[in-house]
Design a protein around this motif. Structure first.
Motif, PDB file in Angstrom:
ATOM      1  N   ALA A  26      21.004  31.645  43.341  1.00  0.00           N
ATOM      2  CA  ALA A  26      21.263  33.082  43.406  1.00  0.00           C
ATOM      3  C   ALA A  26      20.132  33.758  44.170  1.00  0.00           C
ATOM      4  CB  ALA A  26      21.353  33.664  41.998  1.00  0.00           C
ATOM      5  N   TRP A  27      20.447  34.885  44.779  1.00  0.00           N
ATOM      6  CA  TRP A  27      19.433  35.751  45.377  1.00  0.00           C
ATOM      7  C   TRP A  27      19.156  36.861  44.381  1.00  0.00           C
ATOM      8  CZ3 TRP A  27      16.525  34.675  49.419  1.00  0.00           C
ATOM      9  CH2 TRP A  27      16.960  33.689  50.303  1.00  0.00           C
ATOM     10  N   VAL A  28      17.884  37.048  44.051  1.00  0.00           N
ATOM     11  CA  VAL A  28      17.474  37.977  43.010  1.00  0.00           C
ATOM     12  C   VAL A  28      16.612  39.075  43.646  1.00  0.00           C
ATOM     13  CG1 VAL A  28      16.263  38.193  40.813  1.00  0.00           C
ATOM     14  CG2 VAL A  28      17.509  36.080  41.355  1.00  0.00           C
ATOM     15  N   ALA A  29      17.022  40.330  43.441  1.00  0.00           N
ATOM     16  CA  ALA A  29      16.313  41.470  44.022  1.00  0.00           C
ATOM     17  C   ALA A  29      15.729  42.346  42.926  1.00  0.00           C
ATOM     18  CB  ALA A  29      17.259  42.291  44.892  1.00  0.00           C
ATOM     19  N   THR A  30      14.435  42.647  43.076  1.00  0.00           N
ATOM     20  CA  THR A  30      13.741  43.572  42.188  1.00  0.00           C
ATOM     21  C   THR A  30      12.894  44.493  43.071  1.00  0.00           C
ATOM     22  OG1 THR A  30      11.840  42.083  41.940  1.00  0.00           O
ATOM     23  CG2 THR A  30      13.596  41.912  40.272  1.00  0.00           C
TER      24      THR A  30
END
Length: 151
Positions: free
Chosen positions: A27-31
């Motif tokens: 998964a690509w995780v954005a914060t």
């Protein structure tokens, strides 16, 4: 010209999204930091009891950024078959993780960070989920809103 598949109905999209969440592992995780600096990283995940479970080092920006707001975005799939999740993340120590969740993570990914104190889990509770493939699926892509499945 590219031949495109017909648009799926929302019920099929939900099933396809759940299948992808069960089977995929990347998964690509954005914060974003408190100062608004974005961070986008790939992480392994497990779909565990209607939550996403990921692991990262506790000092990595992804783990640091989820506190205190907990806001996070995750995408699974590719640009032509996307599952986009918006949710709230909490940091969970390996010692506080339910045994079944830790086992599910270790079994699926053949990796168990529970015994490594430099690693933490991120448990993400989705409040919105969208799924679409092509332009013909943009309408009706909302499958979850406010934590409730719409289908």
């Amino acid at each position: 010209m590219t031949e495109r598949e017909p648009a799926r109905d929302r019920k099929q999209r939900k099933q396809d999204a759940l299948d992808r969440l069960e089977k995929d592992q990347d998964a690509w995780v954005a914060t974003a930091s408190a100062d608004g600096v974005p961070c986008l990283v790939p992480l392994w995940f497990v779909w565990d009891r209607n939550t996403l479970l990921l692991a990262t080092r506790r000092t990595n920006p992804t783990a640091v950024n989820v506190t205190p707001s907990g806001q996070i975005r995750v995408t699974v799939g590719n640009a032509r078959d996307v599952v986009l999740i918006e949710g709230t993340a909490e940091v969970v120590e390996g010692t506080d993780l339910p045994t079944a969740s830790g086992e599910a993570f270790a079994e699926k990914l053949n990796w168990d960070p529970r015994g490594h104190p430099t690693w933490v889990y991120l448990r993400i509770t989705p409040y919105a989920l969208k799924a679409w493939r092509e332009k013909n699926e943009l309408a009706g892509r909302d499958l979850m809103r406010d934590g409730t499945w719409l289908v």
